[in-house]
Design a protein around this motif. Structure first.
Motif, PDB file in Angstrom:
ATOM      1  N   GLU A 117       0.840  -1.200   0.000  1.00 44.60           N
ATOM      2  CA  GLU A 117       0.000   0.000   0.000  1.00 44.60           C
ATOM      3  C   GLU A 117       0.878   1.254   0.000  1.00 44.60           C
ATOM      4  O   GLU A 117       0.610   2.218  -0.709  1.00 44.60           O
ATOM      5  N   ALA A 118       1.941   1.212   0.801  1.00 44.73           N
ATOM      6  CA  ALA A 118       2.805   2.387   0.958  1.00 44.73           C
ATOM      7  C   ALA A 118       3.451   2.806  -0.365  1.00 44.73           C
ATOM      8  O   ALA A 118       3.647   3.982  -0.617  1.00 44.73           O
ATOM      9  N   VAL A 119       3.763   1.830  -1.216  1.00 44.64           N
ATOM     10  CA  VAL A 119       4.405   2.189  -2.485  1.00 44.64           C
ATOM     11  C   VAL A 119       3.377   2.386  -3.598  1.00 44.64           C
ATOM     12  O   VAL A 119       3.733   2.535  -4.773  1.00 44.64           O
ATOM     13  N   GLY A 120       2.094   2.368  -3.209  1.00 42.21           N
ATOM     14  CA  GLY A 120       1.051   2.695  -4.180  1.00 42.21           C
ATOM     15  C   GLY A 120       0.685   1.563  -5.114  1.00 42.21           C
ATOM     16  O   GLY A 120       0.116   1.792  -6.173  1.00 42.21           O
ATOM     17  N   LEU A 121       1.010   0.335  -4.741  1.00 41.63           N
ATOM     18  CA  LEU A 121       0.642  -0.781  -5.613  1.00 41.63           C
ATOM     19  C   LEU A 121      -0.658  -1.435  -5.155  1.00 41.63           C
ATOM     20  O   LEU A 121      -1.497  -1.824  -5.953  1.00 41.63           O
ATOM     21  N   GLY A 122      -0.809  -1.588  -3.852  1.00 46.94           N
ATOM     22  CA  GLY A 122      -2.021  -2.226  -3.344  1.00 46.94           C
ATOM     23  C   GLY A 122      -1.891  -3.732  -3.337  1.00 46.94           C
ATOM     24  O   GLY A 122      -1.041  -4.306  -4.032  1.00 46.94           O
ATOM     25  N   THR A 123      -2.748  -4.378  -2.573  1.00 46.78           N
ATOM     26  CA  THR A 123      -2.602  -5.815  -2.351  1.00 46.78           C
ATOM     27  C   THR A 123      -2.988  -6.645  -3.571  1.00 46.78           C
ATOM     28  O   THR A 123      -2.701  -7.831  -3.627  1.00 46.78           O
ATOM     29  N   ALA A 124      -3.619  -6.013  -4.556  1.00 49.52           N
ATOM     30  CA  ALA A 124      -3.991  -6.754  -5.764  1.00 49.52           C
ATOM     31  C   ALA A 124      -2.747  -7.280  -6.494  1.00 49.52           C
ATOM     32  O   ALA A 124      -2.833  -8.204  -7.289  1.00 49.52           O
ATOM     33  N   PHE A 125      -1.600  -6.683  -6.195  1.00 54.87           N
ATOM     34  CA  PHE A 125      -0.370  -7.074  -6.885  1.00 54.87           C
ATOM     35  C   PHE A 125       0.336  -8.249  -6.214  1.00 54.87           C
ATOM     36  O   PHE A 125       1.365  -8.693  -6.689  1.00 54.87           O
ATOM     37  N   ARG A 126      -0.226  -8.745  -5.097  1.00 56.83           N
ATOM     38  CA  ARG A 126       0.481  -9.751  -4.307  1.00 56.83           C
ATOM     39  C   ARG A 126       0.909 -10.968  -5.110  1.00 56.83           C
ATOM     40  O   ARG A 126       1.994 -11.491  -4.918  1.00 56.83           O
ATOM     41  N   PHE A 127       0.044 -11.438  -5.993  1.00 59.31           N
ATOM     42  CA  PHE A 127       0.342 -12.716  -6.635  1.00 59.31           C
ATOM     43  C   PHE A 127       0.800 -12.579  -8.084  1.00 59.31           C
ATOM     44  O   PHE A 127       0.695 -13.493  -8.874  1.00 59.31           O
ATOM     45  N   ARG A 128       1.330 -11.409  -8.405  1.00 65.35           N
ATOM     46  CA  ARG A 128       1.886 -11.242  -9.745  1.00 65.35           C
ATOM     47  C   ARG A 128       3.364 -11.631  -9.755  1.00 65.35           C
ATOM     48  O   ARG A 128       4.044 -11.538  -8.742  1.00 65.35           O
ATOM     49  N   TYR A 129       3.818 -11.997 -10.941  1.00 62.27           N
ATOM     50  CA  TYR A 129       5.244 -12.273 -11.131  1.00 62.27           C
ATOM     51  C   TYR A 129       5.907 -11.051 -11.756  1.00 62.27           C
ATOM     52  O   TYR A 129       5.236 -10.263 -12.440  1.00 62.27           O
ATOM     53  N   PRO A 130       7.243 -10.885 -11.572  1.00 65.92           N
ATOM     54  CA  PRO A 130       7.921  -9.713 -12.129  1.00 65.92           C
ATOM     55  C   PRO A 130       7.648  -9.474 -13.620  1.00 65.92           C
ATOM     56  O   PRO A 130       7.502  -8.339 -14.038  1.00 65.92           O
ATOM     57  N   HIS A 131       7.544 -10.551 -14.412  1.00 64.22           N
ATOM     58  CA  HIS A 131       7.364 -10.318 -15.851  1.00 64.22           C
ATOM     59  C   HIS A 131       5.985  -9.745 -16.167  1.00 64.22           C
ATOM     60  O   HIS A 131       5.745  -9.300 -17.284  1.00 64.22           O
ATOM     61  N   GLN A 132       5.090  -9.773 -15.176  1.00 64.39           N
ATOM     62  CA  GLN A 132       3.762  -9.187 -15.410  1.00 64.39           C
ATOM     63  C   GLN A 132       3.708  -7.721 -14.985  1.00 64.39           C
ATOM     64  O   GLN A 132       2.648  -7.122 -14.969  1.00 64.39           O
ATOM     65  N   LEU A 133       4.867  -7.180 -14.597  1.00 59.24           N
ATOM     66  CA  LEU A 133       4.907  -5.796 -14.118  1.00 59.24           C
ATOM     67  C   LEU A 133       5.727  -4.920 -15.058  1.00 59.24           C
ATOM     68  O   LEU A 133       6.624  -5.401 -15.735  1.00 59.24           O
ATOM     69  N   SER A 134       5.416  -3.625 -15.071  1.00 57.01           N
ATOM     70  CA  SER A 134       6.234  -2.673 -15.829  1.00 57.01           C
ATOM     71  C   SER A 134       7.487  -2.328 -15.022  1.00 57.01           C
ATOM     72  O   SER A 134       7.579  -2.666 -13.838  1.00 57.01           O
ATOM     73  N   GLY A 135       8.409  -1.637 -15.648  1.00 61.02           N
ATOM     74  CA  GLY A 135       9.650  -1.249 -14.975  1.00 61.02           C
ATOM     75  C   GLY A 135       9.404  -0.459 -13.697  1.00 61.02           C
ATOM     76  O   GLY A 135      10.017  -0.696 -12.664  1.00 61.02           O
ATOM     77  N   GLY A 136       8.480   0.490 -13.769  1.00 65.19           N
ATOM     78  CA  GLY A 136       8.171   1.326 -12.613  1.00 65.19           C
ATOM     79  C   GLY A 136       7.537   0.515 -11.490  1.00 65.19           C
ATOM     80  O   GLY A 136       7.865   0.697 -10.311  1.00 65.19           O
ATOM     81  N   GLN A 137       6.654  -0.413 -11.859  1.00 67.75           N
ATOM     82  CA  GLN A 137       6.016  -1.258 -10.845  1.00 67.75           C
ATOM     83  C   GLN A 137       7.035  -2.164 -10.172  1.00 67.75           C
ATOM     84  O   GLN A 137       6.990  -2.390  -8.963  1.00 67.75           O
ATOM     85  N   ARG A 138       7.997  -2.664 -10.963  1.00 66.98           N
ATOM     86  CA  ARG A 138       9.034  -3.506 -10.381  1.00 66.98           C
ATOM     87  C   ARG A 138       9.841  -2.732  -9.361  1.00 66.98           C
ATOM     88  O   ARG A 138      10.175  -3.239  -8.299  1.00 66.98           O
ATOM     89  N   GLN A 139      10.181  -1.478  -9.723  1.00 64.08           N
ATOM     90  CA  GLN A 139      10.976  -0.692  -8.780  1.00 64.08           C
ATOM     91  C   GLN A 139      10.163  -0.427  -7.513  1.00 64.08           C
ATOM     92  O   GLN A 139      10.710  -0.404  -6.422  1.00 64.08           O
ATOM     93  N   ARG A 140       8.838  -0.273  -7.658  1.00 63.78           N
ATOM     94  CA  ARG A 140       7.999  -0.109  -6.471  1.00 63.78           C
ATOM     95  C   ARG A 140       8.040  -1.356  -5.597  1.00 63.78           C
ATOM     96  O   ARG A 140       8.062  -1.262  -4.364  1.00 63.78           O
ATOM     97  N   VAL A 141       8.047  -2.525  -6.230  1.00 67.04           N
ATOM     98  CA  VAL A 141       8.129  -3.775  -5.459  1.00 67.04           C
ATOM     99  C   VAL A 141       9.460  -3.830  -4.706  1.00 67.04           C
ATOM    100  O   VAL A 141       9.508  -4.171  -3.529  1.00 67.04           O
ATOM    101  N   ALA A 142      10.539  -3.446  -5.401  1.00 68.54           N
ATOM    102  CA  ALA A 142      11.861  -3.463  -4.763  1.00 68.54           C
ATOM    103  C   ALA A 142      11.885  -2.511  -3.561  1.00 68.54           C
ATOM    104  O   ALA A 142      12.463  -2.824  -2.520  1.00 68.54           O
ATOM    105  N   ILE A 143      11.215  -1.371  -3.703  1.00 67.42           N
ATOM    106  CA  ILE A 143      11.153  -0.421  -2.586  1.00 67.42           C
ATOM    107  C   ILE A 143      10.290  -1.000  -1.461  1.00 67.42           C
ATOM    108  O   ILE A 143      10.644  -0.907  -0.285  1.00 67.42           O
ATOM    109  N   ALA A 144       9.178  -1.634  -1.838  1.00 67.99           N
ATOM    110  CA  ALA A 144       8.303  -2.246  -0.832  1.00 67.99           C
ATOM    111  C   ALA A 144       9.044  -3.316  -0.039  1.00 67.99           C
ATOM    112  O   ALA A 144       8.894  -3.428   1.178  1.00 67.99           O
ATOM    113  N   ARG A 145       9.872  -4.091  -0.731  1.00 66.18           N
ATOM    114  CA  ARG A 145      10.622  -5.150  -0.071  1.00 66.18           C
ATOM    115  C   ARG A 145      11.559  -4.563   0.988  1.00 66.18           C
ATOM    116  O   ARG A 145      11.713  -5.114   2.079  1.00 66.18           O
ATOM    117  N   ALA A 146      12.177  -3.413   0.642  1.00 63.17           N
ATOM    118  CA  ALA A 146      13.056  -2.760   1.601  1.00 63.17           C
ATOM    119  C   ALA A 146      12.243  -2.164   2.760  1.00 63.17           C
ATOM    120  O   ALA A 146      12.642  -2.228   3.919  1.00 63.17           O
TER     121      ALA A 146
END
Lengths: 259, 286
Positions: A125-154
């Motif tokens: 939620e904090a990185v603006g993706l929302g829980t709907a993205f929980r079960f996606r794989y990296p190849h289903q995300l755009s570059g910006g969304q991937r970087q958001r995931v990397a930030i969320a992980r941190a």
């Protein structure tokens, strides 16, 4: 209050006879909640400094302190609960075969944190993706969304310091703007401290109040953002970086773009 | 312009067919190019690289391509046989790719890679090709070209690698250069040197250039004319030095979203994408 301090940091690579000093006598301190920029051409040692702080390079001279306490070269788990890193290339830093959920869950399991699932959701939620993205794989995300995931992980570990290694240089300008805004918001909201490494002076000037310019392993100049904006530099390396960014299209004191 | 156009492209369409349906990557792109520097800018996925590749007929096998006209000088690129295309590629139209790390062969020396292009198109002896390759390395301002000639790509820096790529591309003396993000993998300071070098070579060899980039600042400084692509279409065409006066909301949004050293802002405006930008353009809008 000083959050992170680096003192007399020296790193050398290579065998005894042909040792190359990649970093020499680098010292700086970052106040809690501040954003400090490290800028320079490639090969200047800025990424090496970041890798030392992140504990990825244990062979160094000098000290790294967190809130006044020096940390050992071999960092313990508690250190990584407090200091997290976001890498440059979101295509390379996410596991291609794992879902977003399990990537962010990884560090939770390592640290055996309670309420791990809620933390993952909160980070998303904090990185603006929302829980709907929980079960996606990296190849289903755009570059910006991937970087958001990397930030969320941190972020999921609720660290105090984020080390950012060129976090937007693999992204389009429009996506870069979104990620830079996100980083600014998160810092304000969560009271994070940033160390940002970039070769792009404009990105550094946008996010950081203070910066240091590195050249051939040394810090050659420390500046505030205002000094940089006014062009108050005494060394050639900074001037070169400024000129390069002006040369590539940024006009000095541009008039407000016509509407 | 009295000079004949080097390249004429009308209504280029590229689409990909997959299990999930058809994806239109390029939707009706037209332009003509003389001996000038034409920039194509857009975000990733806007179809700019596909346009460049389509011109060389180097699309992936899953792609289908249509165009009303695609001519290079006297050659009809749509009707040319694969054999003729092999003559066109490299000899007449050369392409510089983004990252020298990936586009140079890691197990072949620099010199050999340059002479290969040259000999492929010029049919000269090994000796002459070698001398010429060294001359080319010198032309792209590599110090000590005779030494670099024998080096492998991992032994040289990124900036040098890109110089080698340029030397290789110019070896067969093409008249059109397609540069796809030629400096994105390089440092800011090195980037400028490479652009300057490219510019000198373009001037002295009288080349036409199609410059594909996502970097508006770079294109603005470097090119004569700019096409802005969004979702496979050219939404705006403007002279590079008047890019600040661009009117399309997409172009304006991109320009606005860049951080500037001399104009600090608390927040960067984020591009609001209007679904109307995706609508197919009418014939006269194109």
């Amino acid at each position: 209050m000083i959050e992170l301090e680096v003192r007399d940091l020296t790193v050398a690579f290579g065998p005894e006879r042909q040792r190359v000093r990649a970093v020499e006598d680098v010292s700086f301190a970052i106040a809690r909640g501040a954003c400090f920029g490290l800028v320079g051409e490639s090969g200047c040692g800025k990424s090496t400094v970041l890798r030392v702080i992140a504990g990825l390079n244990r062979d160094y001279g000098g000290t790294v302190s967190l809130r006044g306490t020096p940390v050992p070269p071999r960092r313990d788990k508690a250190y990584y609960k407090r200091v997290q890193m976001v890498f440059q290339d979101p295509y390379g830093s996410l596991h291609p075969g794992k879902t977003v959920y399990s990537q962010i869950m990884g560090p939770m399991l390592v640290h055996k944190l309670a309420g791990a699932e809620q933390r993952v959701d909160r980070a998303l939620e904090a990185v603006g993706l929302g829980t709907a993205f929980r079960f996606r794989y990296p190849h289903q995300l755009s570059g910006g969304q991937r970087q958001r995931v990397a930030i969320a992980r941190a972020l999921a570990l609720e660290p105090e310091v984020l080390l950012l290694d060129e976090p937007t240089s693999a992204l389009d300008v429009s996506v870069q703007a979104e990620i830079l805004n996100l980083l600014a918001d998160l810092r304000e909201r969560e009271g994070l401290t940033y160390l940002l490494v970039s070769h792009d002076l404009a990105v550094i000037a946008h996010l950081c109040e203070e910066l240091a310019v590195m050249d051939r392993g040394r810090i050659v100049e420390a500046l505030t953002r205002d000094q940089l904006v006014r062009g108050e530099t005494k060394v050639d390396s900074t001037r070169r970086l400024l000129e390069a960014s002006e040369e590539l299209g940024e006009d000095r004191l541009p008039p407000e773009a016509p509407r | 312009m009295s000079e004949p156009r080097l390249l004429q492209l009308q209504d280029l369409r590229v689409s990909f067919h997959s299990r999930d349906g058809v994806v239109d990557a390029v939707r009706g792109v037209s332009f003509s190019l003389g001996r000038e520097k034409l920039g194509i800018v857009g975000e990733s996925g806007s179809g700019k690289s596909m346009t460049g590749r389509a011109l060389m007929r180097l699309l992936p096998s899953t792609a289908t391509m249509h165009a009303k006209t695609m001519r290079f000088g006297e050659i009809d690129l749509l009707a040319a046989s694969e054999r003729q295309m092999c003559q066109v590629r490299g000899r007449h139209i050369a392409m510089i790719m983004q990252d020298p790390k990936y586009s140079l062969n890691p197990v072949v020396t620099v010199g050999k890679q340059i002479t290969e292009t040259y000999r492929r198109h010029r049919r000269t002896g090994g000796r002459a090709a070698r001398d010429y390759a060294i001359e080319m390395l010198d032309a792209v301002k590599i110090r000590d070209p005779a030494r670099v000639f024998h080096q492998y790509p991992h032994e040289i820096s990124g900036g040098m690698g890109q110089r080698v790529m340029i030397a290789m591309m110019l070896a067969a003396e093409p008249s059109l250069l397609i540069a796809d993000e030629p400096t994105s993998a390089l440092d800011v300071t090195v980037r400028f040197e490479i652009l300057q070098l490219l510019d000198e070579l373009i001037q002295s060899r009288h080349l036409g250039v199609l410059f594909i980039s996502h970097d508006l600042n770079l294109v603005r400084r470097y090119c004569d004319r700019v096409l802005i692509m969004y979702a496979g279409q050219v939404v705006e065409e403007i002279e590079a030095d008047r890019l600040n006066e661009a009117t399309h909301p997409y172009t304006r949004g991109l320009l606005d979203s860049m951080p500037r050293i001399h104009r600090p802002r608390h927040r960067l405006p984020v591009l609001q994408r209007d679904p109307a930008w995706r609508e197919p353009l009418t014939a006269d809008e194109r």
